[in-house]
Design a protein around this motif. Structure first.
Motif, PDB file in Angstrom:
ATOM      1  N   LEU A 191     -67.808 -45.680 -43.059  1.00 28.66           N
ATOM      2  CA  LEU A 191     -68.826 -45.540 -42.020  1.00 28.66           C
ATOM      3  C   LEU A 191     -68.441 -44.513 -40.971  1.00 28.66           C
ATOM      4  O   LEU A 191     -69.270 -44.122 -40.154  1.00 28.66           O
ATOM      5  CB  LEU A 191     -69.076 -46.890 -41.336  1.00 28.66           C
ATOM      6  N   THR A 192     -67.195 -44.085 -40.973  1.00 27.18           N
ATOM      7  CA  THR A 192     -66.722 -43.123 -39.983  1.00 27.18           C
ATOM      8  C   THR A 192     -66.778 -41.713 -40.556  1.00 27.18           C
ATOM      9  O   THR A 192     -66.983 -41.514 -41.757  1.00 27.18           O
ATOM     10  CB  THR A 192     -65.285 -43.438 -39.553  1.00 27.18           C
TER      11      THR A 192
ATOM     12  N   GLY B 110     -67.763 -40.148 -46.818  1.00 31.43           N
ATOM     13  CA  GLY B 110     -68.317 -41.357 -46.242  1.00 31.43           C
ATOM     14  C   GLY B 110     -69.828 -41.369 -46.226  1.00 31.43           C
ATOM     15  O   GLY B 110     -70.492 -40.540 -46.848  1.00 31.43           O
ATOM     16  N   ARG B 111     -70.379 -42.320 -45.484  1.00 28.85           N
ATOM     17  CA  ARG B 111     -71.818 -42.550 -45.442  1.00 28.85           C
ATOM     18  C   ARG B 111     -72.606 -41.316 -45.019  1.00 28.85           C
ATOM     19  O   ARG B 111     -73.638 -40.993 -45.618  1.00 28.85           O
ATOM     20  CB  ARG B 111     -72.115 -43.700 -44.481  1.00 28.85           C
ATOM     21  N   ALA B 112     -72.127 -40.609 -44.015  1.00 30.16           N
ATOM     22  CA  ALA B 112     -72.884 -39.472 -43.494  1.00 30.16           C
ATOM     23  C   ALA B 112     -73.102 -38.416 -44.569  1.00 30.16           C
ATOM     24  O   ALA B 112     -74.204 -37.866 -44.704  1.00 30.16           O
ATOM     25  CB  ALA B 112     -72.159 -38.868 -42.291  1.00 30.16           C
ATOM     26  N   ASP B 113     -72.082 -38.128 -45.357  1.00 26.71           N
ATOM     27  CA  ASP B 113     -72.216 -37.115 -46.401  1.00 26.71           C
ATOM     28  C   ASP B 113     -73.054 -37.608 -47.574  1.00 26.71           C
ATOM     29  O   ASP B 113     -73.609 -36.797 -48.328  1.00 26.71           O
ATOM     30  CB  ASP B 113     -70.833 -36.693 -46.905  1.00 26.71           C
ATOM     31  N   LEU B 114     -73.135 -38.912 -47.750  1.00 23.86           N
ATOM     32  CA  LEU B 114     -73.951 -39.456 -48.833  1.00 23.86           C
ATOM     33  C   LEU B 114     -75.418 -39.555 -48.438  1.00 23.86           C
ATOM     34  O   LEU B 114     -76.284 -39.763 -49.297  1.00 23.86           O
ATOM     35  CB  LEU B 114     -73.418 -40.832 -49.245  1.00 23.86           C
TER      36      LEU B 114
ATOM     37  N   SER C 100     -78.425 -44.897 -45.049  1.00 25.04           N
ATOM     38  CA  SER C 100     -78.256 -45.707 -43.845  1.00 25.04           C
ATOM     39  C   SER C 100     -76.985 -46.542 -43.966  1.00 25.04           C
ATOM     40  O   SER C 100     -76.473 -46.756 -45.074  1.00 25.04           O
ATOM     41  CB  SER C 100     -79.454 -46.630 -43.648  1.00 25.04           C
ATOM     42  N   TRP C 101     -76.494 -47.032 -42.836  1.00 27.62           N
ATOM     43  CA  TRP C 101     -75.276 -47.837 -42.896  1.00 27.62           C
ATOM     44  C   TRP C 101     -75.509 -49.135 -43.641  1.00 27.62           C
ATOM     45  O   TRP C 101     -74.612 -49.650 -44.315  1.00 27.62           O
ATOM     46  CB  TRP C 101     -74.730 -48.090 -41.485  1.00 27.62           C
ATOM     47  N   GLN C 102     -76.722 -49.681 -43.567  1.00 33.71           N
ATOM     48  CA  GLN C 102     -77.005 -50.915 -44.296  1.00 33.71           C
ATOM     49  C   GLN C 102     -76.962 -50.682 -45.809  1.00 33.71           C
ATOM     50  O   GLN C 102     -76.358 -51.470 -46.556  1.00 33.71           O
ATOM     51  CB  GLN C 102     -78.385 -51.458 -43.903  1.00 33.71           C
ATOM     52  N   ALA C 103     -77.599 -49.581 -46.233  1.00 36.37           N
ATOM     53  CA  ALA C 103     -77.584 -49.266 -47.663  1.00 36.37           C
ATOM     54  C   ALA C 103     -76.171 -48.943 -48.139  1.00 36.37           C
ATOM     55  O   ALA C 103     -75.761 -49.336 -49.243  1.00 36.37           O
ATOM     56  CB  ALA C 103     -78.529 -48.097 -47.948  1.00 36.37           C
ATOM     57  N   TYR C 104     -75.418 -48.249 -47.284  1.00 41.18           N
ATOM     58  CA  TYR C 104     -74.053 -47.890 -47.657  1.00 41.18           C
ATOM     59  C   TYR C 104     -73.203 -49.139 -47.889  1.00 41.18           C
ATOM     60  O   TYR C 104     -72.513 -49.264 -48.912  1.00 41.18           O
ATOM     61  CB  TYR C 104     -73.419 -47.024 -46.572  1.00 41.18           C
TER      62      TYR C 104
END
Length: 354
Positions: free
Chosen positions: A150-151, A220-224, A227-231
């Protein structure tokens, strides 16, 4: 497990597992050269990457259980992991420069190609005493892994992979021989094949997805772009699927000594050296030719890779490259206190960063 050929079958079992995993690592790296716009191979590639690095990392943890940071253990870690990393980081930087016409850049703080696993193994092993002091270490490591995703972080010391694959290492620290014995039962073997077949069917249905980064754990999530929930939901699903695939793999590993058992004790050699053969193939332009051959090219490439892994594990190759793969350290001025022998380190590892 029964004894076979005067050798503990548990040792043969783990050596068999390590050899099969290093073959899958090399195959995965080779398939990446021709997997684009394929379907069946893409599905196989996805299934392999769903479990081979988690399984390798788990074995690293399992064979790190006696690591207490004694001076002799730290020296062995330096000679078997850190020094080879520094040497092969330079060699792969040179290979990339020669093959891809890139400027030569020696950046040991940012691992090149397959060298990331050595950095990860070094850091995981050093962290072993910490996980003995933590309550519920597996749960804590999962929390660390998810938080890391997430970071936003760079690739220094391969930290995204170090942190996101961490739960598999910690799980290995917690496993005992009886857990692996459960996977060698007839029931476990009967369940393993349907699990692998189902995984293949799902991967075939999803092809050409999913995004490779979900399995390589290098972003991480940002590059994928989710949303954080989906991640979090997808990462937890990947943990569950990975656990099922890892268990299925270990259930399929032969328990007795095989023709390739001895090669499983020297997986560092094919792991570190096979990348140069793949870079040579890239320089020679063989991958477009193999890709044009379709299924025949895929079979030819796979057979060549398996043969290369076997050859890179042989004694003549090990004698030539031992100064790089197992460099000696000067003797200690004072001998360390006698202690039980440390288990043989698992040497391998996974997904490339280009």
């Amino acid at each position: 497990m029964t004894r076979a050929a005067g050798r503990d079958p548990r040792e043969a079992y783990f050596d068999n597992a390590k050899f099969l995993l290093i073959v899958l690592v090399a195959l995965g790296h080779a398939w990446e050269q021709i997997v684009a716009d394929t379907h069946a191979l893409r599905a196989v590639h996805t299934v392999v990457y769903g479990f081979h690095m988690p399984a390798f990392t788990l074995l690293c943890g399992y064979f790190s259980q006696r690591f207490t940071a004694r001076p002799d253990q730290v020296r062995r870690l330096l000679s078997s992991v850190l020094l080879p990393y520094l040497a092969f980081e330079a060699l792969y930087a040179a290979a990339n420069s020669a093959v891809r016409d890139e400027p030569f850049a020696y950046t040991p703080t940012e691992p090149t190609y397959l060298c990331w696993f050595l950095v990860a193994l070094f850091l995981w092993r050093l962290s072993t005493p910490l996980w003995r002091a933590v309550r519920h270490p597996v749960a804590v490591s999962v929390l660390v892994s998810l938080t890391a995703g997430l970071t936003t972080m760079g690739y220094d010391l391969a930290l995204p992979r170090v942190l996101m694959f961490l739960p598999w290492f910690v799980l290995g620290l917690r496993l005992r021989p009886r857990h692996f014995e459960l996977l060698t039962t007839r029931t476990a073997r009967r369940c393993a094949v349907p699990v692998l077949v189902l995984a293949g069917a799902v991967a075939y249905r999803l092809a050409p997805g999913p995004d490779d980064h979900w399995l390589s754990m290098d972003v991480g999530r940002a590059d994928l772009g989710v949303s954080w929930q989906a991640y979090l939901a997808l990462r937890l699903a990947l943990f569950a699927a990975g656990a099922a695939l890892v268990a299925a793999f270990f259930a399929c590993v032969p328990r007795r000594r095989t023709p390739f058992t001895a090669l499983g004790a020297v997986t560092m050699y094919p792991y570190l050296l096979h990348g140069f053969l793949l870079r040579a193939g890239e320089a020679a332009g063989v991958y477009p030719v193999l890709k044009d051959l379709g299924a025949r090219g895929q079979v030819l490439l796979s057979a060549a890779v398996v043969t290369a892994v076997v050859l890179l594990s042989t004694s003549p190759v090990r004698r030539v490259f031992r100064p790089l793969v197992e460099p000696p350290l000067p003797p200690l001025r004072t001998a360390p206190a006698p202690a039980p022998a440390d288990p043989v380190a698992v040497r391998s590892p996974e997904r490339t960063r280009k």
